[in-house]
Structures are given as structure tokens and as C-alpha cells.
Design an enzyme around this catalytic site. Structure first.
Site, PDB file in Angstrom:
ATOM      1  N   GLU A 140     -13.805 -90.769   9.599  1.00  0.00           N
ATOM      2  CA  GLU A 140     -12.779 -89.880   9.321  1.00  0.00           C
ATOM      3  C   GLU A 140     -13.209 -88.589   9.742  1.00  0.00           C
ATOM      4  O   GLU A 140     -12.480 -87.518   9.950  1.00  0.00           O
ATOM      5  CB  GLU A 140     -12.589 -90.175   7.839  1.00  0.00           C
ATOM      6  CG  GLU A 140     -11.833 -91.456   7.650  1.00  0.00           C
ATOM      7  CD  GLU A 140     -10.451 -91.341   8.060  1.00  0.00           C
ATOM      8  OE1 GLU A 140      -9.631 -90.638   7.895  1.00  0.00           O
ATOM      9  OE2 GLU A 140     -10.177 -92.738   8.489  1.00  0.00           O
TER      10      GLU A 140
ATOM     11  N   ASP B  31      -0.837 -86.093  14.304  1.00  0.00           N
ATOM     12  CA  ASP B  31      -0.454 -87.634  14.178  1.00  0.00           C
ATOM     13  C   ASP B  31       0.792 -87.977  13.798  1.00  0.00           C
ATOM     14  O   ASP B  31       0.971 -89.225  13.281  1.00  0.00           O
ATOM     15  CB  ASP B  31      -1.756 -88.468  13.511  1.00  0.00           C
ATOM     16  CG  ASP B  31      -1.807 -88.158  12.271  1.00  0.00           C
ATOM     17  OD1 ASP B  31      -1.035 -87.142  11.600  1.00  0.00           O
ATOM     18  OD2 ASP B  31      -2.595 -88.856  11.241  1.00  0.00           O
TER      19      ASP B  31
ATOM     20  N   THR C 146      -3.662 -83.193   7.249  1.00  0.00           N
ATOM     21  CA  THR C 146      -4.892 -84.349   6.743  1.00  0.00           C
ATOM     22  C   THR C 146      -5.553 -83.313   5.856  1.00  0.00           C
ATOM     23  O   THR C 146      -6.132 -82.536   6.524  1.00  0.00           O
ATOM     24  CB  THR C 146      -5.271 -85.092   7.921  1.00  0.00           C
ATOM     25  OG1 THR C 146      -4.286 -85.837   8.702  1.00  0.00           O
ATOM     26  CG2 THR C 146      -6.338 -85.972   7.708  1.00  0.00           C
TER      27      THR C 146
END
Length: 283
Positions: free
Chosen positions: A63, A81, A86
Site C-alpha cells: 500500500e 483511482d 486515499t
């Protein structure tokens, strides 16, 4: 729940998400109680907290491209995305609802914190990649909050409630040891529990794997079942989720541990993700 910035990024429109669907973003020998597999204990064992830390470091390698997962509480960016921002230790997303839940947990512990006022904007952002009402003030407040132990605890709690806890519980019910529990957890983190538009979630992956092999709790062989689950996950990543086409977190990490027969996820562990090499020698 996030995709790493290293894999191919798909267009935002293709990945507009239904937040409710995604969220709740040396091996051992046979065990009589669970069929041909390892004892269903491991990652959440309070007597062995090092196992959970290993799982956190493994996820962080994929990640965040680092084993130092505790340095990621303040991380935040839009990686393109379709999930909006995020952030944090496992990639909580503004588009999937788990980021909002982190902020709500933090607010319950620390009323009046600088992130609290962004709650309505986060709720409106769910199911999209919108930044409306968020922007630099929000990302700055998130990064600053990482210095507060209450904020870090909020991230830990949301990770455990929505991802780690459910994944480990399901794996233990299937008779899987520490490696299988990690494999389930990583799938939860990357794909969520349920399907959403353009994605395949954990539940569908598990159902497809069960059609190919039985888990230890049903009398099956643990290594065969985990191999089937990884096959199903790789197929889903390559065929149904264009932004997940780099499968190295499975093929050059989890598959490596499985081929070695390390069902307990015991160090030393050597693996690669997106071409980068990692090693864990011990706790």
C-alpha cells in the site's frame, strides 16, 4: 481501502463506487479440528502481537512501499483511482465511507477537532471521487491530525472493525492459519468485502474459491484451498479490475509464502511488491 500508486491507474469514471457495498475502501502439519491444515489461530492472538504487526508490515509494503506502517497515519493523496482521497495506514478513501468513519471516531474521542467540520463533505463525497468541500484544508488537517494519539487510535479502530477483524474471523472459521488470515485480510483491504461497480469484492472471491477447493474447516487441504483463492483473486484483478493488473502483491509475496509452506507466516520472510524487495527477519 486503496490501490497502490504503483499499479496501472484506470479512469475515475470506471471506478465510481457504491460505498455501502465496499465497506462494511515453517508451515504446520494437519490439525484434526480443522481438516488438512494449520490450527485456526494467529494474527489476532493477544499472546503473540508480533503476528499482527507482521501483517501490517506486509500490507504496508504493497500500500505504501514501506514496512514502517506506523509512519503512514498522516499520508493522504488522490491517486486517481476513482475513490477520491486515499489516506492513512491502509488507504481509507473518501469515496468508500471508511475515511468518514475514521473522522467520526476521532470526533467522538476529540470533539471540536479540525477534521470534524469536514464530516458533511465526506458524506456527500461517498460513491465518487469528488473533492467538493474538502481540498487542501482537509488534506492539511488530516496530515496534522497524525500527531494526535486519538486520531491514530481512530484509524486503528476502523481498520480492525471493518477489515482486520472480519477477515481474520472468516479465515479462522474456514480453518486457516496465520498465512490464510493474512491473505483474507489483504483481500479485504484492497477490494472491500462486497462487490461494487467495476470491482470484485472478498465475498465473491471466496465463493469462487470454494467452488474450486474445500477449506480445512470442510475437510480440505489448506495449501490447495489457499492456492485456489489466490488464483481467483489474480483472475479478478487481471480480468475484471483494470487498475489492479499488477498482481505482484499476490504472485511475488503471498504465493511465495504459500509455496514455501509457511502457513504460520513465520519469519524470515522475503518477498517483492512492484519490483521492490522486502525482508522481515523477526518481530
Amino acid at each position: 481501502m486503496k490501490l497502490s500508486t504503483r499499479p496501472l491507474i484506470a479512469s475515475a469514471a470506471a471506478f465510481a463506487l457504491a460505498a455501502a457495498a465496499l465497506s462494511g475502501c515453517s508451515g504446520t502439519g494437519p490439525d484434526a479440528a480443522y481438516g488438512k491444515g494449520s490450527p485456526a489461530a494467529g494474527l489476532d492472538d493477544p499472546a503473540d502481537p508480533a503476528k499482527k504487526d507482521i501483517a501490517m508490515r506486509l500490507v504496508s509494503s504493497a500500500e505504501n512501499s514501506t514496512l514502517d506502517w506506523t509512519s503512514q497515519y498522516g499520508y493522504i493523496e488522490d491517486i486517481g483511482d476513482g475513490r477520491g482521497y486515499t489516506a492513512g495506514i491502509i488507504g481509507f478513501c473518501s469515496g468508500t465511507g471508511d475515511m468518514r468513519r475514521v473522522v467520526e471516531r476521532y470526533t467522538r474521542a476529540r470533539p471540536g477537532n479540525p477534521l470534524e467540520r469536514f464530516g458533511p463533505a465526506l458524506r456527500k463525497a461517498e460513491g465518487s471521487d469528488a473533492h467538493t468541500g474538502l481540498g487542501r484544508r482537509f488534506t492539511g488537517a488530516w496530515a496534522d491530525a497524525a500527531g494526535d494519539a486519538a486520531f491514530r487510535s481512530a484509524q486503528d479502530a476502523e481498520r480492525d472493525a471493518s477489515y482486520f477483524g472480519p477477515a481474520v474471523a472468516r479465515a479462522k472459521a474456514d480453518g486457516l492459519g496465520a498465512l490464510g488470515q493474512f491473505i483474507y485480510y489483504d483481500a479485504y483491504v484492497m477490494h472491500g468485502s462486497g462487490d461494487a461497480e467495476g470491482t470484485v469484492g472478498f465475498r465473491t472471491m471466496r465463493r469462487r474459491a470454494l467452488a474450486e477447493a474445500a477449506p480445512p474447516a470442510r475437510g480440505g487441504d489448506e495449501r490447495a484451498y489457499l492456492g485456489a483463492f489466490l488464483d481467483v483473486r489474480v483472475a479478478a484483478m487481471r480480468e475484471e479490475e483494470p487498475s489492479h493488473t499488477d498482481t505482484s502483491r499476490v504472485e511475488t509475496a503471498q504465493r511465495v509464502f504459500l509455496k514455501k509452506g509457511d502457513l504460520n507466516l513465520d519469519p524470515p520472510l522475503d518477498w517483492k511488491v512492484y519490483g521492490d524487495s522486502y525482508r522481515i527477519d523477526g518481530p
